[in-house]
Design a protein around this motif. Structure first.
Motif, PDB file in Angstrom:
ATOM      1  N   HIS A 115       0.788  -1.233   0.000  1.00 43.27           N
ATOM      2  CA  HIS A 115       0.000   0.000   0.000  1.00 43.27           C
ATOM      3  C   HIS A 115       0.821   1.284   0.000  1.00 43.27           C
ATOM      4  O   HIS A 115       0.231   2.373   0.023  1.00 43.27           O
ATOM      5  CB  HIS A 115      -0.956  -0.006   1.191  1.00 43.27           C
ATOM      6  N   HIS A 116       2.140   1.191  -0.001  1.00 43.45           N
ATOM      7  CA  HIS A 116       2.965   2.407  -0.066  1.00 43.45           C
ATOM      8  C   HIS A 116       3.332   2.797  -1.493  1.00 43.45           C
ATOM      9  O   HIS A 116       3.912   3.872  -1.707  1.00 43.45           O
ATOM     10  CB  HIS A 116       4.253   2.222   0.744  1.00 43.45           C
ATOM     11  N   ALA A 117       3.030   1.937  -2.469  1.00 45.07           N
ATOM     12  CA  ALA A 117       3.386   2.248  -3.853  1.00 45.07           C
ATOM     13  C   ALA A 117       2.445   3.306  -4.414  1.00 45.07           C
ATOM     14  O   ALA A 117       1.220   3.174  -4.346  1.00 45.07           O
ATOM     15  CB  ALA A 117       3.329   0.987  -4.706  1.00 45.07           C
ATOM     16  N   TYR A 118       3.039   4.359  -4.988  1.00 45.00           N
ATOM     17  CA  TYR A 118       2.310   5.453  -5.620  1.00 45.00           C
ATOM     18  C   TYR A 118       2.219   5.191  -7.124  1.00 45.00           C
ATOM     19  O   TYR A 118       2.905   4.313  -7.658  1.00 45.00           O
ATOM     20  CB  TYR A 118       3.036   6.767  -5.376  1.00 45.00           C
ATOM     21  N   PRO A 119       1.413   5.965  -7.829  1.00 46.70           N
ATOM     22  CA  PRO A 119       1.341   5.774  -9.285  1.00 46.70           C
ATOM     23  C   PRO A 119       2.686   5.879  -9.983  1.00 46.70           C
ATOM     24  O   PRO A 119       2.936   5.154 -10.954  1.00 46.70           O
ATOM     25  CB  PRO A 119       0.384   6.888  -9.736  1.00 46.70           C
ATOM     26  N   ASP A 120       3.564   6.749  -9.486  1.00 51.55           N
ATOM     27  CA  ASP A 120       4.826   7.003 -10.196  1.00 51.55           C
ATOM     28  C   ASP A 120       6.066   6.638  -9.394  1.00 51.55           C
ATOM     29  O   ASP A 120       7.179   7.030  -9.744  1.00 51.55           O
ATOM     30  CB  ASP A 120       4.911   8.470 -10.612  1.00 51.55           C
ATOM     31  N   SER A 121       5.886   5.876  -8.311  1.00 51.11           N
ATOM     32  CA  SER A 121       7.056   5.519  -7.505  1.00 51.11           C
ATOM     33  C   SER A 121       6.741   4.368  -6.571  1.00 51.11           C
ATOM     34  O   SER A 121       5.597   4.180  -6.156  1.00 51.11           O
ATOM     35  CB  SER A 121       7.541   6.724  -6.680  1.00 51.11           C
ATOM     36  N   GLY A 122       7.791   3.606  -6.243  1.00 53.60           N
ATOM     37  CA  GLY A 122       7.685   2.577  -5.232  1.00 53.60           C
ATOM     38  C   GLY A 122       8.287   3.073  -3.931  1.00 53.60           C
ATOM     39  O   GLY A 122       9.285   3.794  -3.931  1.00 53.60           O
ATOM     40  N   ARG A 123       7.681   2.680  -2.819  1.00 50.29           N
ATOM     41  CA  ARG A 123       8.166   3.122  -1.515  1.00 50.29           C
ATOM     42  C   ARG A 123       7.911   2.037  -0.479  1.00 50.29           C
ATOM     43  O   ARG A 123       7.018   1.202  -0.643  1.00 50.29           O
ATOM     44  CB  ARG A 123       7.452   4.417  -1.078  1.00 50.29           C
ATOM     45  N   HIS A 155       1.133   0.671   9.450  1.00 54.34           N
ATOM     46  CA  HIS A 155       1.585   1.826   8.679  1.00 54.34           C
ATOM     47  C   HIS A 155       0.484   2.310   7.744  1.00 54.34           C
ATOM     48  O   HIS A 155      -0.158   1.499   7.070  1.00 54.34           O
ATOM     49  CB  HIS A 155       2.830   1.467   7.859  1.00 54.34           C
ATOM     50  N   GLN A 156       0.262   3.617   7.702  1.00 53.25           N
ATOM     51  CA  GLN A 156      -0.787   4.152   6.832  1.00 53.25           C
ATOM     52  C   GLN A 156      -0.527   3.805   5.374  1.00 53.25           C
ATOM     53  O   GLN A 156       0.612   3.885   4.888  1.00 53.25           O
ATOM     54  CB  GLN A 156      -0.880   5.673   6.978  1.00 53.25           C
ATOM     55  N   GLY A 157      -1.588   3.454   4.653  1.00 50.60           N
ATOM     56  CA  GLY A 157      -1.482   3.143   3.229  1.00 50.60           C
ATOM     57  C   GLY A 157      -1.498   4.400   2.388  1.00 50.60           C
ATOM     58  O   GLY A 157      -2.456   4.685   1.655  1.00 50.60           O
ATOM     59  N   ASP A 158      -0.415   5.164   2.460  1.00 45.61           N
ATOM     60  CA  ASP A 158      -0.371   6.469   1.803  1.00 45.61           C
ATOM     61  C   ASP A 158      -0.512   6.363   0.293  1.00 45.61           C
ATOM     62  O   ASP A 158      -1.196   7.178  -0.344  1.00 45.61           O
ATOM     63  CB  ASP A 158       0.913   7.219   2.164  1.00 45.61           C
ATOM     64  N   GLY A 159       0.113   5.348  -0.306  1.00 41.31           N
ATOM     65  CA  GLY A 159       0.012   5.193  -1.747  1.00 41.31           C
ATOM     66  C   GLY A 159      -1.410   4.894  -2.184  1.00 41.31           C
ATOM     67  O   GLY A 159      -1.906   5.465  -3.170  1.00 41.31           O
TER      68      GLY A 159
END
Length: 310
Positions: A115-123, A155-159
């Motif tokens: 759930h931390h992966a964003y459209p344009d980046s992995g985290r 951990h919050q699912g920011d992505g």
């Protein structure tokens, strides 16, 4: 219950790396002996499926190993072709579990919850966002209109929040640790941050209070449940203080609330970083048993809890 695994696809990590890759193999070995759980190998998500939630340029950079040093540090995992293959199959497992859940009421990914992966980046150890891709695929195919994401990883699912920030068809509900990663938050639809050291009683009381609201407001036709093992008191990255028994009660609350509302459940396991790793495996296995309808909680008993949850 059908479950989808990707443990046979391993990738190299430096000695002492904190990501517990071995837990997936151990978990599969644990649950394959459970007659209520049928485990299948996951397929790889296609590049077009990944593009439903990720930028094409980012996907190309991942595929070709063109991540910058800064991007790789944010991801927390060294790039390799094996990492790419494993990440695609982690997404494929959630896609398959979503289809199975719609047909049968419940299914699981023996991993996922990235759930931390964003459209344009992995985290944060997350290359692609499996739940975001699977949810978008359900919408794309017209299979459901309304989706609920219950994220109980510490951990919050920011992505995930970022992906669906302007999408009224997806409702995000999370309970996370406040003093923990990610340190720049993305607001969700309904969320609660808990102080370090929060234990079973307070956590479960808060979950009981908020869960009905999330279900009511979401009007969901399917739910993705991120059943993180990292709220556990023995987790190295967690900071909360739930016991094995408390985590099993958490899972039962979610299972029963979804069943009462007739909402199919797609279970993913998200984070877990206990030492020893067998503790995380036992917590994950109990989550799967709860959703498969097995009330024995033999993993909790084996680890020393006084009694099974009521």
């Amino acid at each position: 219950m059908r479950a989808f695994a990707h443990d046979i696809y391993e990738y190299p990590l430096p000695r002492g790396h904190r990501f517990p890759l071995e837990k997936y193999r151990l978990l599969r070995a644990q649950v394959e002996g459970n007659e209520r759980i049928v485990v299948s190998d996951a397929r790889a998500a296609t590049w077009d499926e990944l593009a439903l939630a990720h930028a094409r340029m980012y996907i190309r950079h991942v595929e070709r190993g063109e991540l910058t040093r800064r991007e790789e540090l944010a991801l927390g995992l060294p790039w390799s072709p094996q990492l790419v293959e494993r990440s695609r199959r982690s997404v494929g497992a959630t896609i398959s579990a979503a289809s199975a859940a719609l047909a049968e009421g419940v299914a699981a990914n023996l991993g996922g919850g990235t759930h931390h992966a964003y459209p344009d980046s992995g985290r944060g150890f997350c290359v692609f966002n499996d739940v975001a891709v699977a949810a978008r695929l359900l919408h794309e195919g017209g299979r459901v209109s309304r989706i609920l994401i219950i994220d109980l990883d510490v951990h919050q699912g920011d992505g995930t929040h970022f992906v669906f920030r302007d999408d009224c068809r997806v409702f995000t509900f999370s309970i996370n640790g406040f003093g923990n990663y990610p340190f720049q938050r993305v607001p969700g639809d309904l969320e609660l941050d808990l102080r370090d050291g929060t234990g079973d009683d307070e956590y479960l009381a808060r979950l009981r209070a908020l869960l009905p609201e999330a279900i009511r407001r979401s009007r969901a036709e399917v739910c993705f449940y991120l059943a993180g093992a990292d709220p556990y008191i023995g987790d190295q990255l967690g900071r909360l203080a739930l016991t094995w028994q408390g985590l099993a009660c958490r899972d039962e609350l979610v299972r029963d609330a979804l069943a009462t509302a007739n909402i199919p459940a797609v279970v993913t396991l998200a984070g877990g970083y206990a030492d020893p790793i067998e503790d995380t495996v036992a917590i994950n296995a109990t989550t799967l048993e709860v959703f498969a309808g097995n009330e024995s909680h033999r993993h909790i008993d084996a680890l020393g809890a006084a009694s099974s949850p009521s």
